[in-house]
Design a protein around this motif. Structure first.
Motif, short mmCIF file in Angstrom:
data_model
loop_
_atom_site.label_atom_id
_atom_site.label_comp_id
_atom_site.label_asym_id
_atom_site.label_seq_id
_atom_site.Cartn_x
_atom_site.Cartn_y
_atom_site.Cartn_z
N ALA A 1 -15.09 14.68 0.77
CA ALA A 1 -15.76 14.45 2.06
C ALA A 1 -16.24 13.02 2.25
CB ALA A 1 -16.94 15.41 2.20
N GLY A 2 -16.46 12.28 1.20
CA GLY A 2 -16.95 10.91 1.32
C GLY A 2 -15.86 9.88 1.53
N PHE A 3 -14.64 10.32 1.87
CA PHE A 3 -13.50 9.41 1.99
C PHE A 3 -13.14 9.16 3.44
CE2 PHE A 3 -8.93 8.55 2.20
CZ PHE A 3 -8.82 7.52 1.28
N GLU A 4 -12.90 7.89 3.76
CA GLU A 4 -12.38 7.49 5.07
C GLU A 4 -11.25 6.50 4.84
OE1 GLU A 4 -15.86 7.10 8.24
OE2 GLU A 4 -16.25 5.91 6.43
N CYS A 5 -10.20 6.64 5.63
CA CYS A 5 -9.09 5.68 5.56
C CYS A 5 -8.73 5.26 6.98
CB CYS A 5 -7.88 6.32 4.89
SG CYS A 5 -6.47 5.19 4.80
N PHE A 6 -8.56 3.95 7.16
CA PHE A 6 -8.19 3.41 8.45
C PHE A 6 -6.94 2.55 8.29
CE2 PHE A 6 -12.80 4.01 8.52
CZ PHE A 6 -12.92 4.84 9.62
N ALA A 7 -5.92 2.88 9.09
CA ALA A 7 -4.69 2.09 9.10
C ALA A 7 -4.63 1.34 10.42
CB ALA A 7 -3.48 3.00 8.94
N TYR A 8 -4.26 0.07 10.35
CA TYR A 8 -4.25 -0.82 11.51
C TYR A 8 -2.80 -1.19 11.85
CZ TYR A 8 -9.13 -1.06 10.19
OH TYR A 8 -10.42 -0.72 9.88
N PRO A 9 -2.54 -1.54 13.09
CA PRO A 9 -1.17 -1.86 13.48
C PRO A 9 -0.58 -3.01 12.66
CG PRO A 9 -2.61 -1.73 15.41
CD PRO A 9 -3.49 -1.67 14.19
N GLY A 10 0.72 -2.90 12.39
CA GLY A 10 1.43 -4.00 11.76
C GLY A 10 1.77 -3.76 10.30
N VAL B 1 0.85 -1.19 0.00
CA VAL B 1 0.00 0.00 0.00
C VAL B 1 0.89 1.24 0.00
CG1 VAL B 1 -1.76 1.31 1.27
CG2 VAL B 1 -1.89 -1.19 1.15
N ASP B 2 0.67 2.10 -0.97
CA ASP B 2 1.40 3.36 -1.09
C ASP B 2 0.54 4.46 -0.47
OD1 ASP B 2 2.44 5.82 -1.98
OD2 ASP B 2 3.18 4.94 -3.85
N GLU B 3 1.01 5.01 0.65
CA GLU B 3 0.25 6.04 1.36
C GLU B 3 -0.02 7.26 0.49
OE1 GLU B 3 -1.32 6.26 4.21
OE2 GLU B 3 -0.76 4.31 4.96
N SER B 4 0.89 7.60 -0.41
CA SER B 4 0.65 8.77 -1.26
C SER B 4 -0.49 8.50 -2.24
CB SER B 4 1.93 9.18 -2.00
OG SER B 4 2.32 8.20 -2.94
N VAL B 5 -0.64 7.25 -2.69
CA VAL B 5 -1.75 6.89 -3.55
C VAL B 5 -3.06 6.99 -2.78
CG1 VAL B 5 -2.83 4.98 -4.82
CG2 VAL B 5 -0.40 5.47 -5.13
N VAL B 6 -3.07 6.49 -1.56
CA VAL B 6 -4.27 6.56 -0.73
C VAL B 6 -4.64 8.02 -0.47
CG1 VAL B 6 -5.26 5.98 1.52
CG2 VAL B 6 -3.86 4.29 0.31
N ALA B 7 -3.64 8.85 -0.16
CA ALA B 7 -3.90 10.28 0.08
C ALA B 7 -4.43 10.95 -1.18
CB ALA B 7 -2.62 10.97 0.56
N GLY B 8 -3.88 10.61 -2.33
CA GLY B 8 -4.38 11.18 -3.59
C GLY B 8 -5.81 10.78 -3.86
N LEU B 9 -6.14 9.52 -3.58
CA LEU B 9 -7.52 9.08 -3.74
C LEU B 9 -8.43 9.84 -2.78
CD1 LEU B 9 -9.64 7.21 -5.00
CD2 LEU B 9 -9.01 5.49 -3.27
N GLY B 10 -7.97 10.02 -1.55
CA GLY B 10 -8.75 10.78 -0.57
C GLY B 10 -9.03 12.20 -1.05
N ALA B 11 -8.03 12.84 -1.63
CA ALA B 11 -8.21 14.20 -2.15
C ALA B 11 -9.21 14.20 -3.29
CB ALA B 11 -6.87 14.77 -2.59
N ALA B 12 -9.18 13.17 -4.14
CA ALA B 12 -10.10 13.09 -5.28
C ALA B 12 -11.54 12.83 -4.83
CB ALA B 12 -9.64 11.99 -6.25
N VAL B 13 -11.70 12.00 -3.81
CA VAL B 13 -13.04 11.65 -3.33
C VAL B 13 -13.63 12.78 -2.50
CG1 VAL B 13 -14.37 10.05 -1.90
CG2 VAL B 13 -12.60 9.17 -3.42
#
Length: 189
Positions: free
Chosen positions: A148-157, A134-146
């Motif tokens: 207010a309807g975007f949520e991201c959850f990162a779990y330990p490990g 998982v590339d955090e910058s890709v996730v962040a870019g998707l969040g910016a594109a989506v």
């Protein structure tokens, strides 16, 4: 209530995908788990990736679109890892998409559309904090594109596919929290 299309990872339609589907069905959801891997299932990720490469990216995209062609009503597209790519592709392009659940993966928006993310389609992303896939910058870019309807959850490990009870990196605590958040997301759709 929207139907859920749950797409498997590069390891195929493993029992863990069936367990995830059953957990969602227990919450009253209709869930389909299409197989886009010709019935093949792999215990090792490397073998699953060889299958992915054998099929090729264009054919995998066609297979995802064929799955989408069978959708007739409001649908949440969900997927694990490689299946998250399919869920993202269908969520951004299918007129009946009502949400996207991306487990252990996301791709840059321009890999699935030349346009904008549809405002009517909220997204939830779930992954381990140090998942090497998982590339955090890709996730962040998707969040910016989506937006207010975007949520991201990162779990330990660092385990990829930590929610699959049959794989070595399984984390029962993280998986339980993930499924609670998924149920909350679905209740809002």
């Amino acid at each position: 209530m929207a139907e859920i299309i749950l797409l498997h990872s590069a390891q195929g339609l493993r029992p863990g995908v069936g367990a995830a589907a059953e957990a969602l069905r227990e919450g009253g959801h209709m869930v389909r788990t299409p197989d886009y891997y010709d019935g093949e299932v792999f215990d090792e990720l490397e073998a699953g990736l060889r299958k992915r490469d054998e099929i090729g990216p264009e054919e995998i995209g066609r297979r995802f679109r064929r799955i989408g062609n069978e959708v007739r009503g409001p649908t949440v597209f969900a997927g694990f890892s490689l299946g998250a790519y399919g869920a993202q592709l269908l969520a951004v392009t299918h007129p009946m998409a009502r949400g996207a659940l991306l487990f252990h993966g996301a791709v840059p928006l321009d890999e699935v559309t030349e346009g904008a993310w549809p405002a009517r389609v909220p997204v939830q992303v779930h992954h381990a904090e140090r998942d090497p896939w998982v590339d955090e910058s890709v996730v962040a870019g998707l969040g910016a594109a989506v937006g207010a309807g975007f949520e991201c959850f990162a779990y330990p490990g660092d385990a990829h596919l930590f929610a699959d009870p049959d794989l070595p990196g399984y984390s029962g605590e993280s998986a339980a929290l993930m499924w609670k958040r998924v149920r909350d997301f679905l209740s809002r759709i």
